[in-house]
Enzyme design. Structure first.
Site, PDB file in Angstrom:
ATOM      1  CG  ASP A 120      72.027 -74.080  35.967  1.00  0.00           C
ATOM      2  OD1 ASP A 120      70.994 -73.806  36.589  1.00  0.00           O
ATOM      3  OD2 ASP A 120      72.240 -75.203  35.506  1.00  0.00           O
ATOM      4  NE  ARG A 132      71.638 -85.510  32.539  1.00  0.00           N
ATOM      5  CZ  ARG A 132      72.713 -85.785  31.825  1.00  0.00           C
ATOM      6  NH1 ARG A 132      73.460 -86.821  32.147  1.00  0.00           N
ATOM      7  NH2 ARG A 132      73.050 -85.042  30.794  1.00  0.00           N
ATOM      8  CB  ALA A 136      58.673 -83.319  27.743  1.00  0.00           C
ATOM      9  CD  GLU A 188      65.598 -83.756  22.851  1.00  0.00           C
ATOM     10  OE1 GLU A 188      66.636 -83.076  22.743  1.00  0.00           O
ATOM     11  OE2 GLU A 188      65.527 -84.807  23.522  1.00  0.00           O
ATOM     12  CG  ASP A 210      67.243 -41.959  59.873  1.00  0.00           C
ATOM     13  OD1 ASP A 210      66.386 -41.757  60.754  1.00  0.00           O
ATOM     14  OD2 ASP A 210      67.325 -43.014  59.218  1.00  0.00           O
ATOM     15  CE1 TYR A 211      70.486 -44.771  67.298  1.00  0.00           C
ATOM     16  CE2 TYR A 211      68.589 -46.196  66.880  1.00  0.00           C
ATOM     17  CZ  TYR A 211      69.778 -45.951  67.542  1.00  0.00           C
ATOM     18  OH  TYR A 211      70.268 -46.866  68.431  1.00  0.00           O
ATOM     19  CG  ASP A 212      65.731 -47.173  63.824  1.00  0.00           C
ATOM     20  OD1 ASP A 212      66.209 -48.169  64.391  1.00  0.00           O
ATOM     21  OD2 ASP A 212      64.989 -46.341  64.391  1.00  0.00           O
ATOM     22  CG  ASP A 252      67.578 -45.665  56.354  1.00  0.00           C
ATOM     23  OD1 ASP A 252      67.215 -44.805  57.174  1.00  0.00           O
ATOM     24  OD2 ASP A 252      67.084 -46.803  56.303  1.00  0.00           O
TER      25      ASP A 252
END
Length: 973
Positions: free
Chosen positions: A348, A481, A588, A590, A706-708, A897
């Site tokens: 949760d 509730r 619902a 139950e 590499d660059y980017d 990358d």
């Protein structure tokens, strides 16, 4: 003019890089160092408050479990592991398991499809017939499950004499039943429950206090005859007073742990949330509500499509820090009891950051997450100020489960639109690792519910009294509730319209509405307004349509006893649920079980997460009040045959899809995903000590970057990805050492590289994935593909222009050799869809006639000659040194990358260089599929690693995980 063999010409030009005068460039030789090696010191690794380097093989806690001989007292909590077996059990096994169905899946989408085709027969194979260690031997499971939930299943009170009082907590009964099932001795798992103690109150003085605590902090008086006797709807519900500081000695803490374990049947590790721990390990509790505030005031509200009033943000910032501290405390508590092979289940919205914190501590940990409330659309979720932190926090899990498909779709969309991650119905690509996303509609413990509803004589007495009270009247039952999202106001307004339109039902139908206190602790003016509005509506309806002898609406703003509640559900002629936004609605389910004999219909809001599972119920739009009124009339007039037919299918679904089935399915799907995407096969982090040692003992060094995504982060606008001053300084220092050959091998064009890197003369540059080369100490660019027929560019441009017109925000980048279509600024879903169509069209029209490659990159599509790639450049750079041990490079650092950089890694693997001389490093997650032998997390780590080789002082943070703005609290488990 079509040239004979442009590929051979390209390779010839590459070959000339090692035989020509190279424009004055020569591979660096030893003895030409311009820097003093004594300045290159390995920085000390700082100790982290959020330890990413914790040994994953952590031993379990030595705390002893309570003896099995301890017996509960008569007033012991009712929640325990003695669950009732599912209805209709069978020893028959399913013909195929999820593991077998997933065998051979080659993609997340194929895995999801295969799992969906696995038949779920009514004779569900429970965990009793299933050995996880045998089914998934490669995971090396320990057989232990650790469940993390916000609160333990009890409201805890503390006496001045050190006694503990445990009262079963109301709400989330399905989740607590799942914990009971996992702790049952009949299944092959061992279970540990980790949860906050909740707000601990002092035990009230029974001589002076006449009201009782319920299972939540929203304590309300329990009226033993609350069902047939109305109460004042305007009366305020009594609330417990905020207690002063509460100091709990360590002995009492240990005793509470034993009492919590007494009925659970498994281990319980209570989490003590405190700002400071006393010197004697005692805890002092103060302002206990603060741990709830961010989750319940910010997340719960926004996830249910509500917004808070604007504020200066100071209270929200403080609540966020508490939220981070709480998730850190849970991570510490889990690590304290964790053993290798344990499976962690996180539940949760209060623990959305926990999966990421666990992943930082133990990279190979198995984590599943399930969200029990709705997840909003991206247009609503983007209003959350901490939207990136929340998404990245939950993406630390291996699998994320939702109640409904629309929630999972919203989540994947948020990951694409906000974080720019690739996503599909099967999951999300999170820095190279696959996070599965799936749907698991939750159920209830059907056997226990039937036993409670039909197994006690007291309920029959309640039913007889209620039938006598409401003789000759149709009974509509609603139980919600006191939250604005539950739709009680809409229900009353629709019932009012129903009475206006259908006078024939006057004095023949009653609405019994039970409104229990809200589970949200943040009581403010909004809850008061909701309560006042409901009371006004009840008064107006009763005033307009009631009489001295008849009241059409009976409103009970309180909890009912279990017997009263099930008696109401059994005698109801119609169940009415009008939630305007809801996750799971166990009422619902139950109600369907309680209608085993009467077969009364159910009306449920289409905005409830349970509605998708109950296809045979009547679905309504709670905002369409007239439509709800018509549905009420239709349901009350439904024939017995239609009611029986509808109820039979609903009843079959509820008794088949129980909480035990839900738990089994979730675990099996999680384990199947873990086995299909083996998280143990991770790329280790770059060994800095080994890297520096090899660097110091080498003289022929080759660097290929590499660059980017490697030297600079990926950004939405490619033109904005300019190198920082730190990157320029670091590269300039590295290239100044004449023993170092430093190359930038990028997909960028010549103009960009010249503008931002060209002022470093000792730097070698390769543009457009190897199409152009500028040697060190030269300004001349050599075109390695000039003999290739470029007539294909005109045809590609026509196709790209067509899709640019169809995709708002996309644009074309025309390089000298390659053509790239970018859709990073476009809607991510539309851009990805159009890119797929464009790629299919290009491959169908052009690749049969030209030697071209259509590459799908990060939010782009690039077309280039097939034989041009970074791997060829890497191969020739290594060859330029010459062959043999004495001339070959004795230190190679290659960093990249994305998949275009895999060509460099592949080329280095195929070379004859010694393995200990080559450092192929990918930038991204450790679980990323790559040919590299090492990994760094992000571009700042790359710059820090290079700076370390330069001997600069800012290199000490290499590999540090990015932490959230908060310090972990002192806590105990």
């Amino acid at each position: 003019m079509q040239y004979d063999n442009p590929k051979e010409d390209y390779e010839t030009r590459l070959e000339s890089m090692s035989t020509s005068d190279n424009h004055g460039y020569e591979p660096p030789h030893s003895g030409q160092n311009m820097l003093n090696d004594t300045n290159k010191r390995l920085p000390d690794t700082p100790r982290l408050c959020n330890p990413a380097n914790v040994d994953p093989h952590i031993t379990a806690s030595n705390s002893s479990s309570p003896t099995q001989s301890s017996k509960p007292t008569d007033d012991a909590p009712q929640w325990n592991a003695n669950y009732t077996s599912p209805v209709n059990p069978s020893a028959n096994r399913r013909p195929s398991s999820p593991a077998e169905a997933a065998a051979g899946a080659r993609s997340p989408e194929e895995l999801l499809r295969r799992l969906s085709l696995t038949r779920q027969s009514p004779e569900h194979q429970s965990a009793v017939d299933f050995n996880p260690r045998t089914a998934y031997p490669g995971l090396e499971l320990s057989g232990n499950i650790i469940s993390a939930t916000f609160c333990v299943p009890y409201k805890i009170n503390y006496g001045s004499d050190g006694d503990w009082e445990l009262i079963a907590r109301r709400g989330t009964s399905a989740l607590f039943d799942s914990f009971s099932y996992l702790a049952s001795p009949e299944i092959p798992w061992k279970h540990t429950l980790v949860g906050w103690t909740g707000e601990i109150d002092r035990i009230p003085n029974r001589a002076t206090d006449t009201w009782m605590f319920d299972g939540t902090m929203n304590s309300a008086p329990l009226n033993k005859a609350s069902a047939p006797i109305p109460v004042d709807p305007h009366a305020k519900i009594p609330q417990p007073n905020e207690s002063a500081d509460l100091r709990i000695p360590v002995e009492d803490q240990k005793r509470l742990k034993l009492e919590l374990e007494r009925d659970h049947g498994g281990r319980v590790a209570p989490v003590w949330l405190v700002d400071e721990a006393d010197s004697d390990d005692a805890v002092t509790l103060r302002d206990q509500h603060k741990w709830r505030r961010y989750g319940e005031h910010e997340l719960f509200t926004l996830f249910h499509y509500k917004q808070n009033e604007p504020s200066d943000g100071r209270a929200m910032k403080k609540a966020w820090k508490d939220y981070v501290k709480m998730n850190e405390a849970f991570a510490d508590a889990i690590v304290a009891v964790y053993r290798p092979g344990d499976v962690i289940l996180v539940h949760d919205y209060q623990l959305l950051l926990l999966p990421s914190f666990l992943r930082q501590r133990i990279p190979t940990i198995y984590v599943g997450f399930f969200l029990h409330i709705p997840f909003p659309s991206s247009e609503y979720y983007r209003c959350l100020t901490k939207r990136n932190d929340i998404l990245q926090g939950v993406l630390g899990a291996n699998m994320i489960g939702f109640q409904a498909f629309s929630y999972s779709r919203h989540f994947s969309s948020c990951c694409s639109r906000i974080l720019s991650f690739d996503s599909s119905p099967a999951g999300v690509d999170f820095f190279g690792s696959h996070v599965a996303v799936d749907v698991f509609p939750i159920g209830i413990n059907a056997a226990t519910t039937l036993q409670s509803a039909f197994g006690t004589p007291a309920i029959e007495d309640k039913i007889a009294a209620l039938r006598e009270l409401y003789a000759d009247k149709k009974i509509i039952v609603g139980r919600d509730r006191l939250d604005s999202v539950r739709g009680v106001a809409q229900k009353l307004q629709a019932f009012e319209i129903f009475l206006e339109r259908h006078p024939e039902w006057h004095e023949k139908v009653v609405l019994i509405q039970v409104t229990s206190p809200t589970s949200i602790e943040d009581r403010d003016e909004k809850s008061d307004k909701t309560e006042t509005k409901i009371s006004d509506l009840v008064a107006r309806i009763n005033g307009n349509f009631g009489s001295l002898s008849f009241v059409p609406v009976h409103h009970y703003p309180q909890y009912l006893t279990k017997d009263e509640y099930f008696a109401l559900l059994r005698i109801a002629d119609l169940g009415l649920i009008t939630s305007v936004r809801d996750g799971m609605n166990t009422t619902a389910l139950e109600y369907i079980l309680c209608q085993r004999d009467n077969h009364s219909p159910l009306i449920i809001s289409e905005f409830s997460g349970t509605a998708g599972s109950l296809g045979d119920a009547m679905h309504i739009n709670p905002w369409d009040l007239s439509g709800v009124a018509d549905a009420i009339d239709k349901a009350l007039k439904m024939s017995e045959a239609d009611k029986n037919d509808s109820h039979q299918r609903l009843y079959k679904y509820v008794t088949k899809n129980t909480i035990q089935t839900w738990t089994d399915n979730y675990l099996k799907r999680l384990l199947t995903n873990l086995a299909s995407f083996d998280t143990n096969k991770t790329t280790p982090p770059l060994d800095r000590a080994k890297l520096l040692d090899r660097y110091r003992n080498s003289s022929r060094r080759l660097f290929m970057f590499d660059y980017d995504g490697t030297l600079t982060p990926i950004v939405r606008d490619p033109d904005a990805a300019i190198p920082s001053d730190r990157v320029i300084r670091t590269l300039k220092t590295l290239a100044a050492d004449t023993r170092n050959a430093v190359w930038i091998i990028s997909g960028r064009d010549q103009k960009f590289l010249d503008e931002w890197m060209g002022h470093i003369p000792a730097l070698g540059l390769s543009a457009e994935h190897g199409s152009f080369v500028r040697m060190p100490n030269s300004t001349h660019w050599e075109n390695l593909t000039e003999t290739f027929d470029m007539s294909w560019q005109t045809k590609v441009m026509r196709v790209f222009e067509k899709y640019t017109e169809r995709t708002m925000g996309s644009f074309i980048e025309r390089k000298k050799i390659a053509l790239t279509w970018h859709y990073r600024r476009a809607d991510p879903e539309l851009g990805a869809y159009q890119a797929r169509r464009c790629q299919v069209e290009l491959e169908a029209k052009l690749t049969p006639h030209y030697d071209l490659e259509v590459m799908a990159g990060k939010a782009n599509l690039e077309v280039r000659p097939r034989f041009v790639n970074k791997g060829e450049i890497a191969k020739r750079l290594v060859k330029a040194y010459g062959s043999g041990e004495a001339s070959a490079p004795d230190f190679v650092l290659c960093l990249g990358d994305d998949f275009t950089d895999e060509d460099m890694f592949r080329s280095l693997r195929a070379s004859k260089l010694r393995d200990d001389h080559v450092f192929a490093v990918t930038v991204g997650a450790s679980s990323k599929q790559t040919l590299a032998r090492w990994h760094l997390v992000e571009p700042p780590d790359v710059v820090s690693a290079i700076a370390m080789l330069n001997g600069t002082a800012d290199a000490g943070n290499i590999g540090m995980p990015a932490t959230l703005e908060a310090s972990p609290p002192n806590n105990k488990a």
